[in-house]
Scaffold this active site. Structure first.
Site, short mmCIF file in Angstrom:
data_model
loop_
_atom_site.label_atom_id
_atom_site.label_comp_id
_atom_site.label_asym_id
_atom_site.label_seq_id
_atom_site.Cartn_x
_atom_site.Cartn_y
_atom_site.Cartn_z
N HIS A 94 -0.62 11.11 -2.13
CA HIS A 94 -2.06 10.92 -1.55
C HIS A 94 -2.72 11.97 -1.22
O HIS A 94 -3.91 12.06 -1.47
CB HIS A 94 -1.92 9.72 -0.44
CG HIS A 94 -3.08 9.37 0.29
ND1 HIS A 94 -3.53 10.16 1.23
CD2 HIS A 94 -4.06 8.35 0.08
CE1 HIS A 94 -4.83 9.83 1.64
NE2 HIS A 94 -5.27 8.75 1.00
N HIS A 122 1.02 -1.14 0.06
CA HIS A 122 -0.18 -0.03 0.04
C HIS A 122 0.77 1.17 0.23
O HIS A 122 1.77 1.49 0.90
CB HIS A 122 -0.93 0.01 1.09
CG HIS A 122 -1.82 1.17 1.12
ND1 HIS A 122 -2.06 2.13 2.28
CD2 HIS A 122 -2.66 1.40 0.52
CE1 HIS A 122 -2.80 2.90 2.03
NE2 HIS A 122 -3.51 2.58 1.00
O1 G3P Z 1 -6.42 1.95 -3.31
C1 G3P Z 1 -6.70 1.48 -1.91
C2 G3P Z 1 -6.67 2.69 -0.90
O2 G3P Z 1 -5.28 3.12 -1.19
C3 G3P Z 1 -7.70 3.60 -0.78
O3 G3P Z 1 -7.34 4.50 0.50
O4 G3P Z 1 -6.86 6.76 1.22
O5 G3P Z 1 -5.12 4.87 1.19
O6 G3P Z 1 -5.74 5.97 -0.98
P1 G3P Z 1 -6.18 5.57 0.27
MG MG Z 2 -4.50 4.80 -2.15
#
Ligand code: G3P
Ligand code: MG
Length: 263
Positions: free
Chosen positions: A56, A14
């Site tokens: 992000h 992630h």
């Molecule tokens: O793509 C899954 C996840 O990354 C979505 O949440 O806020 O971490 O981008 P966020």
């Molecule tokens: Mg994300």
């Protein structure tokens, strides 16, 4: 270019591997690969001059030594910023990458890329168009791909501009009408916030055959439970914690997707 049940692995790094290296940097992608990830997720958004960078937040403040909106800066100005030192001094000098740099590194490292598209209000089409243009550059070497977003206008625009790209729809809370949304947009995967996902909704999604990816899971026991619900992938900031288990574990083998057009 394809994304199908067998290509989305049980663990997806992630923001690269956000607990182990500065999120959404090339260092984080390298770290994810070194930890054993086969796929990574990263976020992209538009700069003021129409470039796509991995970031992000709408603003630069949390992850860099810059301030203010990403959308108010040029790519050249953003490239001067440090995107590593806030995470740890040893990452000082790390830059915020452009999408094409990240894709080239994914190819080099053999990583699949889930490109999560973030768009400011009013910039959905422009952001989708930039993503489509990057991914349709003639001769571009691309990794295995999924283009995902919470923003339905972004997904609709990518679908219209680059119909061959595999799309994933993200939900904070999966709505009752999730299936119509996915079908309408031609999505091949569903993403859900694991904190709001129920075993019942997970089972309903899996019964239709869509891969189901849950974010963000940094706890092994939670990952194990989600896999028993039929979740096929978890996004993790600390993928090593879950990959240790996955070395000997296979996530639920997904049924073939009946509705989504797999490419
Ligand atoms: O793509 C899954 C996840 O990354 C979505 O949440 O806020 O971490 O981008 P966020
Ligand atoms: Mg994300």
């Amino acid at each position: 270019m394809r994304c199908d049940d067998s290509s989305l692995p049980p663990v997806i790094g992630h923001r690269g591997a956000a607990a182990r290296a500065p999120e959404n940097t090339l260092a984080a992608l390298r770290c994810a690969a070194a930890l054993g990830c086969r796929w990574v997720e990263f976020d992209v958004r538009l700069t003021g001059d129409g470039a796509l960078v991995l970031c992000h937040d709408p603003t630069l403040d949390r992850t860099t030594n810059g301030t203010g909106p990403v959308a108010a800066q040029t790519l050249a100005a953003i490239r001067q910023l440090d995107a590593g030192a806030r995470f740890a001094p040893k990452f000082a000098g790390e830059r915020m990458p452009a999408l094409d740099e990240a894709l080239a590194l994914c190819v080099e490292l053999g990583l699949g890329a889930d490109i999560e598209v973030k768009a400011e209000r009013g910039r959905a089409y422009a952001t989708a168009a930039a993503v489509a243009a990057t991914l349709r550059q003639p001769g571009a070497k691309l990794p295995a791909l999924l283009v995902s977003s919470f923003a339905l206008p972004v997904l609709a625009a990518v679908r219209a501009l680059a119909p061959q790209l595999p799309l994933g729809v993200l939900f904070r809370q999966v709505p009752r009408g999730w299936r119509e949304v996915a079908r309408h947009l031609g999505c091949v995967a569903i993403g859900a916030d694991q904190r709001r996902l129920t075993s019942r909704r997970a089972a309903a999604i899996r019964a239709t055959g869509y891969p189901l990816a849950a974010y963000t899971v940094n706890d092994l026991a939670r990952a194990r439970l989600l896999y028993t619900w039929g979740v096929t992938s978890v996004f993790s900031d600390a993928p090593d914690i879950i990959l240790r288990e996955n070395a000997g574990h296979r996530a639920a083998r997904p049924a073939p997707v009946r509705e989504a057009a797999l490419r």
